[in-house]
Enzyme design. Structure first.
Site, PDB file in Angstrom:
ATOM      1  N   ASN A 124     -54.838  10.796 -17.076  1.00  0.00           N
ATOM      2  CA  ASN A 124     -53.900   9.632 -16.628  1.00  0.00           C
ATOM      3  C   ASN A 124     -54.521   8.752 -18.039  1.00  0.00           C
ATOM      4  OD1 ASN A 124     -53.088  10.129 -14.596  1.00  0.00           O
ATOM      5  ND2 ASN A 124     -54.549   8.666 -12.895  1.00  0.00           N
ATOM      6  N   THR A 169     -20.241 -22.480 -39.817  1.00  0.00           N
ATOM      7  CA  THR A 169     -20.513 -22.563 -38.469  1.00  0.00           C
ATOM      8  C   THR A 169     -19.682 -22.569 -37.574  1.00  0.00           C
ATOM      9  OG1 THR A 169     -20.750 -25.314 -39.277  1.00  0.00           O
ATOM     10  CG2 THR A 169     -22.654 -24.023 -40.223  1.00  0.00           C
ATOM     11  N   HIS A 170     -19.719 -22.244 -36.626  1.00  0.00           N
ATOM     12  CA  HIS A 170     -18.793 -21.890 -35.674  1.00  0.00           C
ATOM     13  C   HIS A 170     -17.523 -20.940 -35.933  1.00  0.00           C
ATOM     14  CE1 HIS A 170     -20.919 -25.399 -33.666  1.00  0.00           C
ATOM     15  NE2 HIS A 170     -20.839 -25.811 -34.731  1.00  0.00           N
ATOM     16  N   LYS A 297      -5.752   4.072 -41.037  1.00  0.00           N
ATOM     17  CA  LYS A 297      -7.110   3.177 -40.533  1.00  0.00           C
ATOM     18  C   LYS A 297      -8.433   3.180 -41.337  1.00  0.00           C
ATOM     19  CE  LYS A 297      -7.402   0.618 -38.294  1.00  0.00           C
ATOM     20  NZ  LYS A 297      -7.802   0.907 -36.687  1.00  0.00           N
ATOM     21  N   ASN A 299     -11.975   2.818 -40.769  1.00  0.00           N
ATOM     22  CA  ASN A 299     -12.579   1.567 -39.255  1.00  0.00           C
ATOM     23  C   ASN A 299     -14.257   1.406 -39.414  1.00  0.00           C
ATOM     24  OD1 ASN A 299     -10.433   1.636 -37.435  1.00  0.00           O
ATOM     25  ND2 ASN A 299     -10.861   3.747 -37.289  1.00  0.00           N
ATOM     26  N   GLU A 304     -20.758  -1.257 -35.940  1.00  0.00           N
ATOM     27  CA  GLU A 304     -20.069  -1.558 -34.820  1.00  0.00           C
ATOM     28  C   GLU A 304     -21.061  -0.559 -33.841  1.00  0.00           C
ATOM     29  OE1 GLU A 304     -15.316  -0.855 -33.666  1.00  0.00           O
ATOM     30  OE2 GLU A 304     -15.903  -0.638 -35.810  1.00  0.00           O
ATOM     31  N   TYR A 331     -53.316   3.949 -11.939  1.00  0.00           N
ATOM     32  CA  TYR A 331     -52.412   4.957 -12.530  1.00  0.00           C
ATOM     33  C   TYR A 331     -51.110   4.744 -11.228  1.00  0.00           C
ATOM     34  CZ  TYR A 331     -48.996   8.056 -14.084  1.00  0.00           C
ATOM     35  OH  TYR A 331     -48.289   9.135 -14.696  1.00  0.00           O
ATOM     36  N   GLN A 336     -44.321   7.668 -15.617  1.00  0.00           N
ATOM     37  CA  GLN A 336     -43.897   8.360 -16.377  1.00  0.00           C
ATOM     38  C   GLN A 336     -42.425   7.786 -16.702  1.00  0.00           C
ATOM     39  OE1 GLN A 336     -44.804  12.581 -14.822  1.00  0.00           O
ATOM     40  NE2 GLN A 336     -42.186  11.809 -14.901  1.00  0.00           N
TER      41      GLN A 336
HETATM   42  N1  ARG Z   1     -46.684  12.756 -16.706  1.00  0.00           N
HETATM   43  C1  ARG Z   1     -47.194  11.330 -16.058  1.00  0.00           C
HETATM   44  C2  ARG Z   1     -46.822  10.728 -17.320  1.00  0.00           C
HETATM   45  O1  ARG Z   1     -45.899  10.249 -17.985  1.00  0.00           O
HETATM   46  C3  ARG Z   1     -48.782  12.215 -16.754  1.00  0.00           C
HETATM   47  C4  ARG Z   1     -50.040  11.566 -15.631  1.00  0.00           C
HETATM   48  C5  ARG Z   1     -49.328  12.351 -14.742  1.00  0.00           C
HETATM   49  N2  ARG Z   1     -50.740  11.957 -13.783  1.00  0.00           N
HETATM   50  C6  ARG Z   1     -51.099  11.982 -12.594  1.00  0.00           C
HETATM   51  N3  ARG Z   1     -51.636  11.586 -12.124  1.00  0.00           N
HETATM   52  N4  ARG Z   1     -49.487  12.572 -12.149  1.00  0.00           N
HETATM   53  O2  ARG Z   1     -47.289   9.341 -17.305  1.00  0.00           O
END
Ligand code: ARG
Length: 488
Positions: A124, A169-170, A297, A299, A304, A331, A336
């Site tokens: 974490n 403008t516009h 063409k 383009n 775009e 966490y 993720q």
């Molecule tokens: N792959 C996880 C992420 O991107 C890493 C952390 C995972 N931590 C856990 N307690 N499962 O967040």
């Protein structure tokens, strides 16, 4: 390699299942397939290794690991880095994520000592650290590329000299403006992007390493020292916040989305200008595309896509905010989901900035077309009104006088010049204002669109670029050198 000397041939048979095999049996295949992040977070590899080296040295310094074990782990991490950069590192899907992959490989190389790598830390705080290192480097990189585009705009503005075109403008012709002024208008928007990116870097420059899973550690680790090793400006203040904070990703996504919106607006003008209807610009062949069916063409696909891709980046920002909005501390695996939008936003902005810079650099401005469009007498209407104001007529009345002349001219098909000449308060003196090329020279107020203020603006723009290049240099110096991971 030191790793090779220390360990000889690596034990390829070293077994590695999940990181939690003491507690749980193996995961179901579909769970692995659903939760795996390695295919995208492998791009954090070099940041993960940098974080791990700092962590291991911190463990040594705190007396948690004896020096020989620190050396073994550092050498193994260095060897992993060589393998990753050389392309020989084997990414295995069963590793789940980059942190697991690196730890698995370190353990294969270093043997038993590998089991000490994760002492006092969690994925974490590890992933939050990796992502901050990555984001810091990429935002600084993006700012550098924005400056590159600004330099192109600046060069084209200098080259444009006194060329002018109608300002709109516009999307209706309004008043003539110098082409340089128009180009620098985009340049100033990009200056705000540079500022925003560098400011975000300052805010994200905080190390989460040492926050552990959520609450810190019972071991005598020193997050301040580790933060310094990674060239972070500070360490986290609160471990819960450290592992759950993704504000920096949201900010990065905002900065990149707004930058993409600026590219989009510039792109839209190039789309319009390159149409036959405007005819203000001809794109270089290398920056235009053809049609599979229509032979004639040419383009403006780059312009775009600059417009189109901005929608995707706005979506990434909205998506991440939605992911974050209901999350309890600390966490949660939802986090993720921060990576793919961020990586994609970085990739899109990187290639967009380069392509648009090339597009602007190589396009041909048709100054004659621009001038012809801006020389219609109507675009000088406000100059006639202001000429009256200078002679004591209240603006609202002056506006009405000129407005009715324009109306007459349109309705009766009489040239405006004739009506001006015949008008008792205007006459031949005022007629000069309608001469081609005169109106733009009358935009004299500071920051205005005429040659006098634009010359001053050019100096100010050059100065701002100079300052931003210095800021960029010092940002690059401050973050320390981590070469990005190869590939995506
Ligand atoms: N792959 C996880 C992420 O991107 C890493 C952390 C995972 N931590 C856990 N307690 N499962 O967040």
């Amino acid at each position: 390699m030191l790793g090779e000397r220390l360990f000889g041939e690596v034990d390829e048979k070293a077994r590695f299942m999940t990181l939690w095999e003491g507690r749980l049996g193996p995961s179901a295949d579909e769970v692995r397939a659903y939760t795996v992040s390695l295919p995208f977070d492998r791009r954090l590899a070099v940041d993960d290794l940098a974080g791990s080296r700092a962590h291991v040295r911190g463990l040594g310094r705190a007396g948690i690991l004896p020096e020989p074990e620190v050396s073994i782990l550092i050498a193994a991490l260095e060897r992993v880095e060589v393998e990753i950069r050389g392309g020989s590192f084997e990414f295995r899907l069963e590793d789940e994520d980059i942190h697991t992959a690196v730890e698995r490989r370190v353990t294969e190389i270093a043997g038993d000592v590998g089991a000490k790598l994760h002492t006092g830390r969690s994925r974490n705080d590890q992933v939050a650290t990796d992502l901050r290192l990555y984001t810091r480097r990429e935002l600084v990189g993006a700012a550098g590329r924005v400056v590159g585009l600004q330099e192109v705009l600046q060069r084209r503005a200098v080259e444009a000299g006194d060329a002018y075109l109608p300002g709109y403008t516009h999307l209706q012709r309004a008043q003539p403006v110098l082409l340089a002024h128009h180009l620098l208008a985009h340049g100033w928007a990009f200056a705000r992007d540079v500022d925003r990116l560098l400011q975000s870097v300052v805010r994200l420059d905080v190390s989460p390493l040492g926050a552990g899973a959520l609450a810190g550690s019972s071991l005598p680790i020193d997050p301040d020292w580790v933060a310094e090793q990674l060239h972070f400006g500070a360490r986290f203040e609160n471990s819960l916040d450290a592992v759950s904070d993704r504000d920096f990703v949201a900010e990065a996504l905002f900065d990149l989305a707004l930058l993409a919106v600026h590219l989009s607006r510039l792109g839209e003008e190039l789309v319009l200008w390159s149409s036959d209807e405007f005819g203000f610009v001809t794109l270089a062949d290398a920056y235009a595309t053809g049609s599979s069916m229509l032979p004639q063409k040419k383009n403006p696909d780059v312009a775009e896509l600059a417009r189109g891709k901005s929608g995707r980046l706005v979506g990434h920002l909205a998506g991440l905010l939605a992911t974050l909005k209901g999350l309890p501390l600390a966490y949660n695996r939802d986090l993720q989901e921060d990576k793919e939008p961020l990586f994609d936003a970085v990739d899109q902005v990187t290639s967009g900035l380069t392509a648009v810079a090339g597009l602007v650099e190589t396009c041909h401005f048709d100054m004659d077309r621009m001038r012809a469009a801006a020389d219609g007498p109507e675009v000088a209407a406000v100059d006639l009104a202001e000429w009256l104001v200078e002679r004591g007529v209240p603006f609202r009345q002056a506006h009405a006088v000129v407005g009715s002349l324009v109306r007459d001219s349109v309705e009766r098909g009489v040239p405006l010049a004739e009506l001006v000449q015949a008008h008792p308060s205007l006459g031949s003196e005022a007629l000069e204002l309608l001469e081609p090329g005169v109106a733009v020279t009358r935009r004299t107020s500071p920051g205005g669109a005429g040659p006098v203020p634009v010359a001053e603006q050019m100096t100010r723009f050059a100065h701002r670029l100079e300052i931003d290049r210095e800021r960029l240099e010092s940002a690059i110096g401050a973050i320390g050198k981590i070469e990005p991971s190869p590939g995506k």
